[in-house]
Design a protein around this motif. Structure first.
Motif, PDB file in Angstrom:
ATOM      1  N   ILE A   1       0.564  -1.161  -0.388  1.00 49.83           N
ATOM      2  CA  ILE A   1       0.333  -0.096   0.000  1.00 49.83           C
ATOM      3  C   ILE A   1       1.159   1.725  -0.193  1.00 49.83           C
ATOM      4  O   ILE A   1       0.336   2.546  -0.208  1.00 49.83           O
ATOM      5  CB  ILE A   1      -0.925   0.007   0.685  1.00 49.83           C
ATOM      6  N   LEU A   2       1.691   1.414   0.747  1.00 51.58           N
ATOM      7  CA  LEU A   2       2.836   2.455   0.924  1.00 51.58           C
ATOM      8  C   LEU A   2       3.302   2.230  -0.294  1.00 51.58           C
ATOM      9  O   LEU A   2       3.148   3.842  -1.014  1.00 51.58           O
ATOM     10  CB  LEU A   2       3.899   1.950   1.956  1.00 51.58           C
ATOM     11  N   PRO A   3       4.080   2.602  -1.415  1.00 48.38           N
ATOM     12  CA  PRO A   3       4.033   2.831  -2.514  1.00 48.38           C
ATOM     13  C   PRO A   3       2.992   3.200  -3.652  1.00 48.38           C
ATOM     14  O   PRO A   3       3.113   4.370  -3.827  1.00 48.38           O
ATOM     15  CB  PRO A   3       4.764   1.446  -3.588  1.00 48.38           C
ATOM     16  N   GLN A   4       1.463   3.340  -3.322  1.00 46.44           N
ATOM     17  CA  GLN A   4       0.776   3.756  -4.316  1.00 46.44           C
ATOM     18  C   GLN A   4       0.603   4.904  -3.546  1.00 46.44           C
ATOM     19  O   GLN A   4       0.086   6.224  -4.360  1.00 46.44           O
ATOM     20  CB  GLN A   4      -0.671   2.918  -4.288  1.00 46.44           C
ATOM     21  N   ILE A   5       0.782   5.398  -2.197  1.00 49.79           N
ATOM     22  CA  ILE A   5       0.261   5.887  -1.292  1.00 49.79           C
ATOM     23  C   ILE A   5       1.274   7.273  -1.803  1.00 49.79           C
ATOM     24  O   ILE A   5       1.102   8.480  -2.031  1.00 49.79           O
ATOM     25  CB  ILE A   5       0.110   5.965  -0.076  1.00 49.79           C
ATOM     26  N   GLN A   6       2.339   6.405  -1.660  1.00 52.49           N
ATOM     27  CA  GLN A   6       3.151   7.431  -1.913  1.00 52.49           C
ATOM     28  C   GLN A   6       3.436   8.367  -3.638  1.00 52.49           C
ATOM     29  O   GLN A   6       3.615   9.550  -4.134  1.00 52.49           O
ATOM     30  CB  GLN A   6       4.987   6.603  -2.449  1.00 52.49           C
ATOM     31  N   SER A   7       3.192   7.280  -4.666  1.00 57.47           N
ATOM     32  CA  SER A   7       2.594   7.538  -5.974  1.00 57.47           C
ATOM     33  C   SER A   7       1.787   8.849  -5.957  1.00 57.47           C
ATOM     34  O   SER A   7       2.182  10.179  -6.602  1.00 57.47           O
ATOM     35  CB  SER A   7       2.797   6.501  -6.624  1.00 57.47           C
ATOM     36  N   LEU A   8       1.007   8.858  -5.285  1.00 65.07           N
ATOM     37  CA  LEU A   8      -0.375   9.652  -5.316  1.00 65.07           C
ATOM     38  C   LEU A   8      -0.261  10.907  -4.273  1.00 65.07           C
ATOM     39  O   LEU A   8      -0.385  12.037  -4.994  1.00 65.07           O
ATOM     40  CB  LEU A   8      -1.928   9.141  -4.931  1.00 65.07           C
ATOM     41  N   GLN A   9       0.524  11.202  -3.636  1.00 64.62           N
ATOM     42  CA  GLN A   9       1.627  12.128  -2.869  1.00 64.62           C
ATOM     43  C   GLN A   9       2.002  13.190  -4.190  1.00 64.62           C
ATOM     44  O   GLN A   9       2.444  14.193  -4.000  1.00 64.62           O
ATOM     45  CB  GLN A   9       2.278  11.785  -2.046  1.00 64.62           C
ATOM     46  N   ASN A  10       2.787  12.258  -4.588  1.00 63.67           N
ATOM     47  CA  ASN A  10       4.043  12.864  -5.589  1.00 63.67           C
ATOM     48  C   ASN A  10       2.793  13.213  -6.443  1.00 63.67           C
ATOM     49  O   ASN A  10       3.395  14.933  -6.884  1.00 63.67           O
ATOM     50  CB  ASN A  10       4.916  11.702  -6.678  1.00 63.67           C
ATOM     51  N   GLN A  11       1.959  13.215  -7.094  1.00 63.92           N
ATOM     52  CA  GLN A  11       1.826  13.250  -7.933  1.00 63.92           C
ATOM     53  C   GLN A  11       0.035  15.036  -7.180  1.00 63.92           C
ATOM     54  O   GLN A  11       0.175  16.156  -8.438  1.00 63.92           O
ATOM     55  CB  GLN A  11       0.098  12.850  -8.843  1.00 63.92           C
ATOM     56  N   ILE A  12      -0.021  14.678  -6.395  1.00 60.91           N
ATOM     57  CA  ILE A  12      -0.104  16.125  -5.491  1.00 60.91           C
ATOM     58  C   ILE A  12       0.734  16.740  -5.835  1.00 60.91           C
ATOM     59  O   ILE A  12       0.264  17.974  -5.804  1.00 60.91           O
ATOM     60  CB  ILE A  12      -0.890  15.575  -4.037  1.00 60.91           C
TER      61      ILE A  12
END
Length: 313
Positions: free
Chosen positions: A210-221
């Motif tokens: 789950i953590l890499p997906q959260i990090q990817s979304l945060q980078n896009q934000i």
């Protein structure tokens, strides 16, 4: 005339090496393309296209260098334009202005522009000053608050000898701004869902998925937030590009009359001066290299003469 060309052709035929050397020197120092360009005018290119798109200028430095971050990769920015939002009345517009001015003194005009920009709480993006033979010329880029643009342009017009060209262009970024805001909200909702899954994870393996997906979304934000900040800053200020010169013909302009004898006379005079300078340069180079050219030509003539004598015997 025919006899003269016939003699010239015969001489070239009998002195091929010398003719080739002369042709090379003429091409080296008197390129016909340069002569045509000098005669027809200065070949200058001024790019008035804006850089507002999915390549984001993140920062403008005093040297005029812009750092660009592409938001079009990895699916961060969509390839299509944002949907139009005609119901929004308070539009966001990025304004860019271009003005060409003939002035009496370029250096003093630059100093006045810098003082004016500081008074209006703006800043100088880039300054380029050149002092060619035919007069000073400069390009100055400034960024000022949008509400001050009319006052600054009026000041520039009143303190110049002549306004050669003036152009104001704008780009409406309201639709893009609204679209990015909606995307940020969607990404934040998706991030909240994943964080909820993270709270209910039963082992380390599920957490690491789950953590890499959260990090990817945060980078896009973060990328979208940076774009939002740029759009807000760019719409609240205006970029003005100012071309200054003591000579009108050195400025980018579209002549009202297609045939201007005075302009053609100036261009022809300049072409003549450039050609004379090249002739002087060629004479100097020829004089310096004569210590090599003269012995080489002499040696060639001696060899040719000896060969002819042997053939006659």
């Amino acid at each position: 005339m025919i006899i003269m060309f016939s003699r010239l052709f015969t001489w070239i035929k009998n002195n091929k090496l010398t003719s080739l050397l002369i042709a090379f020197i003429v091409y080296k120092f008197f390129n016909p393309f340069d002569v045509i360009q000098n005669f027809t005018g200065y070949n200058r290119s001024y790019d008035y296209s804006d850089s507002i798109g999915y390549d984001m200028p993140m920062m403008e430095s005093l040297s005029g260098t812009s750092a660009k971050v592409s938001l079009g990769r990895g699916g961060i920015m969509p390839p299509n334009e944002a949907a139009p939002t005609p119901d929004i009345q308070d539009r966001m517009v990025i304004t860019e202005s271009y003005i060409s001015l003939q002035v009496e003194n370029v250096t003093s005009s630059i100093d006045e522009i810098k003082k004016l920009v500081i008074d209006k709480e703006g800043y100088v993006v880039n300054t380029y000053l050149s002092r060619p033979e035919f007069g000073e010329e400069a390009t100055v880029q400034i960024r000022v608050p949008t509400e001050s643009i009319d006052e600054i342009l009026s000041h520039l017009r009143s303190n110049s000898v002549k306004v050669v060209t003036e152009n104001i262009s704008g780009r409406d970024i309201t639709d893009e701004y609204v679209d990015i805001e909606e995307r940020i909200r969607q990404l934040e909702r998706n991030k909240e869902r994943l964080e909820g899954f993270l709270d209910t994870a039963r082992n380390v393996d599920e957490i690491m998925k789950i953590l890499p997906q959260i990090q990817s979304l945060q980078n896009q934000i973060d990328s979208y937030v940076g774009r939002i900040q740029y759009l807000e800053g760019a719409s609240s200020t205006s970029l003005i590009t100012i071309y200054l010169s003591t000579d009108e013909l050195s400025l980018p302009y579209a002549p009202v009359k297609s045939w201007r004898p005075d302009a053609i006379f100036k261009q022809a005079t300049r072409s003549l001066i450039v050609s004379l300078q090249k002739l002087g340069t060629f004479t100097i180079w020829l004089g310096v290299y004569s210590v090599l050219i003269v012995p080489a030509i002499t040696l060639v003539l001696v060899v040719v003469t000896l060969v002819k004598r042997r053939r006659q015997q």
